[in-house]
Design a protein around this motif. Structure first.
Motif, PDB file in Angstrom:
ATOM      1  N   ARG A 201      29.959 105.380 104.235  1.00  0.00           N
ATOM      2  CA  ARG A 201      30.659 104.659 105.303  1.00  0.00           C
ATOM      3  C   ARG A 201      29.785 103.575 105.924  1.00  0.00           C
ATOM      4  NH1 ARG A 201      30.785 109.484 109.725  1.00  0.00           N
ATOM      5  NH2 ARG A 201      28.621 109.265 110.312  1.00  0.00           N
ATOM      6  N   TYR A 202      28.474 103.615 105.673  1.00  0.00           N
ATOM      7  CA  TYR A 202      27.580 102.588 106.194  1.00  0.00           C
ATOM      8  C   TYR A 202      27.412 101.408 105.245  1.00  0.00           C
ATOM      9  CZ  TYR A 202      26.360 106.137 109.594  1.00  0.00           C
ATOM     10  OH  TYR A 202      26.413 107.074 110.578  1.00  0.00           O
ATOM     11  N   VAL A 203      27.965 101.493 104.056  1.00  0.00           N
ATOM     12  CA  VAL A 203      27.800 100.412 103.076  1.00  0.00           C
ATOM     13  C   VAL A 203      28.499  99.125 103.516  1.00  0.00           C
ATOM     14  CG1 VAL A 203      28.308  99.705 100.714  1.00  0.00           C
ATOM     15  CG2 VAL A 203      27.316 101.948 101.156  1.00  0.00           C
ATOM     16  N   PRO A 204      29.781  99.141 103.914  1.00  0.00           N
ATOM     17  CA  PRO A 204      30.420  97.879 104.319  1.00  0.00           C
ATOM     18  C   PRO A 204      29.722  97.161 105.473  1.00  0.00           C
ATOM     19  CG  PRO A 204      32.088  99.544 103.915  1.00  0.00           C
ATOM     20  CD  PRO A 204      30.763 100.243 103.876  1.00  0.00           C
ATOM     21  N   PRO A 205      29.331  97.852 106.562  1.00  0.00           N
ATOM     22  CA  PRO A 205      28.621  97.108 107.614  1.00  0.00           C
ATOM     23  C   PRO A 205      27.272  96.553 107.145  1.00  0.00           C
ATOM     24  CG  PRO A 205      29.299  99.263 108.427  1.00  0.00           C
ATOM     25  CD  PRO A 205      29.626  99.216 106.982  1.00  0.00           C
ATOM     26  N   ALA A 206      26.591  97.289 106.287  1.00  0.00           N
ATOM     27  CA  ALA A 206      25.293  96.812 105.796  1.00  0.00           C
ATOM     28  C   ALA A 206      25.459  95.580 104.917  1.00  0.00           C
ATOM     29  CB  ALA A 206      24.587  97.927 105.028  1.00  0.00           C
ATOM     30  N   VAL A 207      26.473  95.581 104.062  1.00  0.00           N
ATOM     31  CA  VAL A 207      26.719  94.426 103.196  1.00  0.00           C
ATOM     32  C   VAL A 207      27.147  93.225 104.032  1.00  0.00           C
ATOM     33  CG1 VAL A 207      28.227  93.529 101.389  1.00  0.00           C
ATOM     34  CG2 VAL A 207      27.216  95.791 101.156  1.00  0.00           C
TER      35      VAL A 207
ATOM     36  N   ALA B 217      26.423  92.631 107.167  1.00  0.00           N
ATOM     37  CA  ALA B 217      25.248  92.149 107.898  1.00  0.00           C
ATOM     38  C   ALA B 217      24.317  91.357 106.983  1.00  0.00           C
ATOM     39  CB  ALA B 217      24.500  93.325 108.522  1.00  0.00           C
ATOM     40  N   ALA B 218      24.153  91.819 105.761  1.00  0.00           N
ATOM     41  CA  ALA B 218      23.280  91.104 104.819  1.00  0.00           C
ATOM     42  C   ALA B 218      23.851  89.740 104.456  1.00  0.00           C
ATOM     43  CB  ALA B 218      23.082  91.946 103.564  1.00  0.00           C
TER      44      ALA B 218
ATOM     45  N   GLY C 142      28.240  83.853 116.468  1.00  0.00           N
ATOM     46  CA  GLY C 142      27.914  85.199 115.997  1.00  0.00           C
ATOM     47  C   GLY C 142      27.727  86.182 117.134  1.00  0.00           C
ATOM     48  N   VAL C 143      27.095  85.735 118.213  1.00  0.00           N
ATOM     49  CA  VAL C 143      26.903  86.598 119.382  1.00  0.00           C
ATOM     50  C   VAL C 143      28.252  86.914 120.028  1.00  0.00           C
ATOM     51  CG1 VAL C 143      25.932  86.686 121.719  1.00  0.00           C
ATOM     52  CG2 VAL C 143      24.534  85.894 119.797  1.00  0.00           C
ATOM     53  N   VAL C 144      29.111  85.905 120.158  1.00  0.00           N
ATOM     54  CA  VAL C 144      30.450  86.126 120.726  1.00  0.00           C
ATOM     55  C   VAL C 144      31.247  87.094 119.844  1.00  0.00           C
ATOM     56  CG1 VAL C 144      32.672  85.022 121.224  1.00  0.00           C
ATOM     57  CG2 VAL C 144      30.547  83.946 121.974  1.00  0.00           C
ATOM     58  N   ALA C 145      31.222  86.883 118.540  1.00  0.00           N
ATOM     59  CA  ALA C 145      31.944  87.767 117.630  1.00  0.00           C
ATOM     60  C   ALA C 145      31.381  89.184 117.684  1.00  0.00           C
ATOM     61  CB  ALA C 145      31.880  87.233 116.202  1.00  0.00           C
ATOM     62  N   GLY C 146      30.068  89.308 117.783  1.00  0.00           N
ATOM     63  CA  GLY C 146      29.461  90.639 117.899  1.00  0.00           C
ATOM     64  C   GLY C 146      29.881  91.355 119.164  1.00  0.00           C
TER      65      GLY C 146
END
Length: 119
Positions: free
Chosen positions: A52-58, A60-61, A86-90
């Motif tokens: 489940r951590y693969v999509p956020p890691a990809v 982010a990369a 990027g900061v606003v979207a985050g």
């Protein structure tokens, strides 16, 4: 033909061999997972949990290198429209946990800064 590469496209034979072998290895690795998950009924929990951590890691990369660019000064880096968007979207992603709201807010902010504020 004087000097140059024996291949018409350019590059050495070793480079093209490495590209082909890496492509075959990548295809085989992906195919093995498709074959494995096609043969079992349920993915084991100890494998499902880290997946489940693969999509956020990809994501982010893929996104992080475009957000963080080194400008001639710290002030220029901090007012870069991509970093601001990027900061606003985050922040929107953190507050709403909504993918569409995150994408929309980031793109609107980017376009606003790129075409209105910094025009």
């Amino acid at each position: 033909m004087t000097g140059g590469s024996p291949l018409p496209i350019g590059g050495s034979l070793e480079v093209w061999l490495a590209i082909v072998l890496i492509g075959i290895a990548t295809y085989g690795f992906r195919l093995s997972f498709i074959h494995l998950f096609g043969r079992i009924d349920e993915v084991p929990t100890r494998i499902k949990r880290p997946l489940r951590y693969v999509p956020p890691a990809v994501l982010a990369a893929l996104v992080f290198p475009d957000l963080v660019t080194i400008r001639p000064s710290v002030a220029a880096t901090l007012v870069d429209e991509r970093l601001i968007a990027g900061v606003v979207a985050g922040a929107v992603a953190w507050r709403t946990e909504n993918v569409m709201a995150t994408i929309a807010s980031g793109m609107v902010t980017l376009w606003l800064f790129r075409f209105v504020v910094f025009a």
